[in-house]
Design an enzyme around this catalytic site. Sequence first.
Site, PDB file in Angstrom:
ATOM      1  N   SER A  68     -39.705  10.978  30.871  1.00 41.85           N
ATOM      2  CA  SER A  68     -38.701  10.813  29.824  1.00 41.85           C
ATOM      3  C   SER A  68     -37.472  10.170  30.446  1.00 41.85           C
ATOM      4  O   SER A  68     -37.121  10.476  31.599  1.00 41.85           O
ATOM      5  CB  SER A  68     -38.314  12.183  29.243  1.00 41.85           C
ATOM      6  OG  SER A  68     -37.117  12.076  28.500  1.00 41.85           O
ATOM      7  N   HIS A 113     -43.259   4.088  29.155  1.00 38.47           N
ATOM      8  CA  HIS A 113     -42.990   2.854  28.399  1.00 38.47           C
ATOM      9  C   HIS A 113     -43.922   1.727  28.860  1.00 38.47           C
ATOM     10  O   HIS A 113     -44.472   0.991  28.042  1.00 38.47           O
ATOM     11  CB  HIS A 113     -41.550   2.398  28.617  1.00 38.47           C
ATOM     12  CG  HIS A 113     -40.493   3.334  28.115  1.00 38.47           C
ATOM     13  ND1 HIS A 113     -39.697   4.068  28.964  1.00 38.47           N
ATOM     14  CD2 HIS A 113     -40.099   3.648  26.861  1.00 38.47           C
ATOM     15  CE1 HIS A 113     -38.839   4.787  28.247  1.00 38.47           C
ATOM     16  NE2 HIS A 113     -39.060   4.564  26.969  1.00 38.47           N
ATOM     17  N   MET A 168     -35.930   2.843  23.413  1.00 36.24           N
ATOM     18  CA  MET A 168     -34.482   2.925  23.614  1.00 36.24           C
ATOM     19  C   MET A 168     -34.120   2.556  25.052  1.00 36.24           C
ATOM     20  O   MET A 168     -33.007   2.817  25.506  1.00 36.24           O
ATOM     21  CB  MET A 168     -33.982   4.335  23.292  1.00 36.24           C
ATOM     22  CG  MET A 168     -34.285   4.739  21.849  1.00 36.24           C
ATOM     23  SD  MET A 168     -33.202   6.022  21.227  1.00 36.24           S
ATOM     24  CE  MET A 168     -33.555   7.339  22.370  1.00 36.24           C
TER      25      MET A 168
HETATM   26  P1  AMP Z   1     -37.949   6.130  23.934  1.00 27.15           P
HETATM   27  O1  AMP Z   1     -37.415   4.959  24.686  1.00 27.15           O
HETATM   28  O2  AMP Z   1     -37.809   7.436  24.686  1.00 27.15           O
HETATM   29  O3  AMP Z   1     -37.472   6.184  22.515  1.00 27.15           O
HETATM   30  O4  AMP Z   1     -39.523   5.937  23.847  1.00 27.15           O
HETATM   31  C1  AMP Z   1     -40.068   4.719  23.387  1.00 27.15           C
HETATM   32  C2  AMP Z   1     -41.546   4.899  23.218  1.00 27.15           C
HETATM   33  O5  AMP Z   1     -42.131   5.321  24.445  1.00 27.15           O
HETATM   34  C3  AMP Z   1     -41.910   5.987  22.175  1.00 27.15           C
HETATM   35  O6  AMP Z   1     -43.047   5.583  21.446  1.00 27.15           O
HETATM   36  C4  AMP Z   1     -42.213   7.167  23.050  1.00 27.15           C
HETATM   37  O7  AMP Z   1     -43.102   8.093  22.441  1.00 27.15           O
HETATM   38  C5  AMP Z   1     -42.862   6.500  24.239  1.00 27.15           C
HETATM   39  N1  AMP Z   1     -42.791   7.372  25.409  1.00 27.15           N
HETATM   40  C6  AMP Z   1     -41.708   7.996  25.929  1.00 27.15           C
HETATM   41  N2  AMP Z   1     -42.063   8.750  26.981  1.00 27.15           N
HETATM   42  C7  AMP Z   1     -43.398   8.610  27.126  1.00 27.15           C
HETATM   43  C8  AMP Z   1     -44.379   9.138  28.037  1.00 27.15           C
HETATM   44  N3  AMP Z   1     -44.039   9.972  29.008  1.00 27.15           N
HETATM   45  N4  AMP Z   1     -45.657   8.766  27.870  1.00 27.15           N
HETATM   46  C9  AMP Z   1     -46.029   7.916  26.882  1.00 27.15           C
HETATM   47  N5  AMP Z   1     -45.165   7.375  26.000  1.00 27.15           N
HETATM   48  C10 AMP Z   1     -43.872   7.715  26.128  1.00 27.15           C
END
Ligand code: AMP
Length: 291
Positions: free
Chosen positions: A192, A44, A37
């Site tokens: 995050s 990421h 996202m």
């Molecule tokens: P998001 O943009 O938050 O929806 O995350 C996109 C992808 O990145 C998802 O597969 C999440 O699980 C992964 N992700 C988010 N935060 C982390 C983190 N701290 N470590 C590893 N992967 C992450």
Amino acid sequence: MGVAREPLKTITTVGEMQAAADAWRRAGRTIGLVPTMGFFHEGHLTLMRQARQRADIVVVSLFVNPTQFAANEDLSRYPRDFERDRAMAESVGVDVIFFPDAKEMYPAGYQTTVAAPELSQPLCGKTRPTHFAGVATVCCKLFNIVKPHFAVFGEKDYQQLLVVTRMAADLNLDLEIVPGPTVREPDGLAMSSRNVYLSPPERAQAVWLSRSLQVAADLLAEGETCRDRIVGTVWETIRVRPLARIDYVELRRLPDLAPADEEPHGKHLLALAVYFGPTRLIDNTVLSFPE
Ligand code: AMP
């Protein structure tokens, strides 16, 4: 000899993305997808590097998916910065950012959803009852649009990883779901996009999420195997932080997320969600109990 890579390209339409995927597949090239996202951080980027290592073509999708947010959640204020994200993706060798808008993904008349209801119910599903159907549906669509051979998902969102893995297996989707490790700040806080919402005092107390999980892992290593003592210790470690409000701390069996027995055996997920003001943070660790 390596082939010089083309500069990062942005694709915004489903048709153009599918045509590109078809051409890569015809040329025998392996496609890796990292669904996101946006508002990238090192978590990421780590998933993107992981995809880069084993794919000829790395596609990152950037879509703040409205159907995985409930009406009272942070869809409208979710942090966005496309130019920053683009530069960061380029720095790790991503080939394409798939960046559709909501109308492209959900045109007038759209109505189909997919769901893995049992895995979607506990943990985050309790406070976010529609969330994982939104996630499963958009991932299914992204898999049909980008046609990847594999897609990488972070263990930070462990329940999401389980839901997507189940959905891909149940629907016989022809791709591999690859887990990536949780990337943390130096003090242990899981990275995050939502961490930017935290005030300095909230940020200081948020460190107790990962610390409490570490306390639990240490307890188990010292021989403590009682579910309630492990969960209770995590709960109490966080409860005493005045700015934290616990949504849940739970121990669930892997990979089906069934409630843990009082004396668990085998692999379990110790997961938590905690509010700091309106900001909801999650974290987890996998604990291996004696068989
Ligand atoms: P998001 O943009 O938050 O929806 O995350 C996109 C992808 O990145 C998802 O597969 C999440 O699980 C992964 N992700 C988010 N935060 C982390 C983190 N701290 N470590 C590893 N992967 C992450």
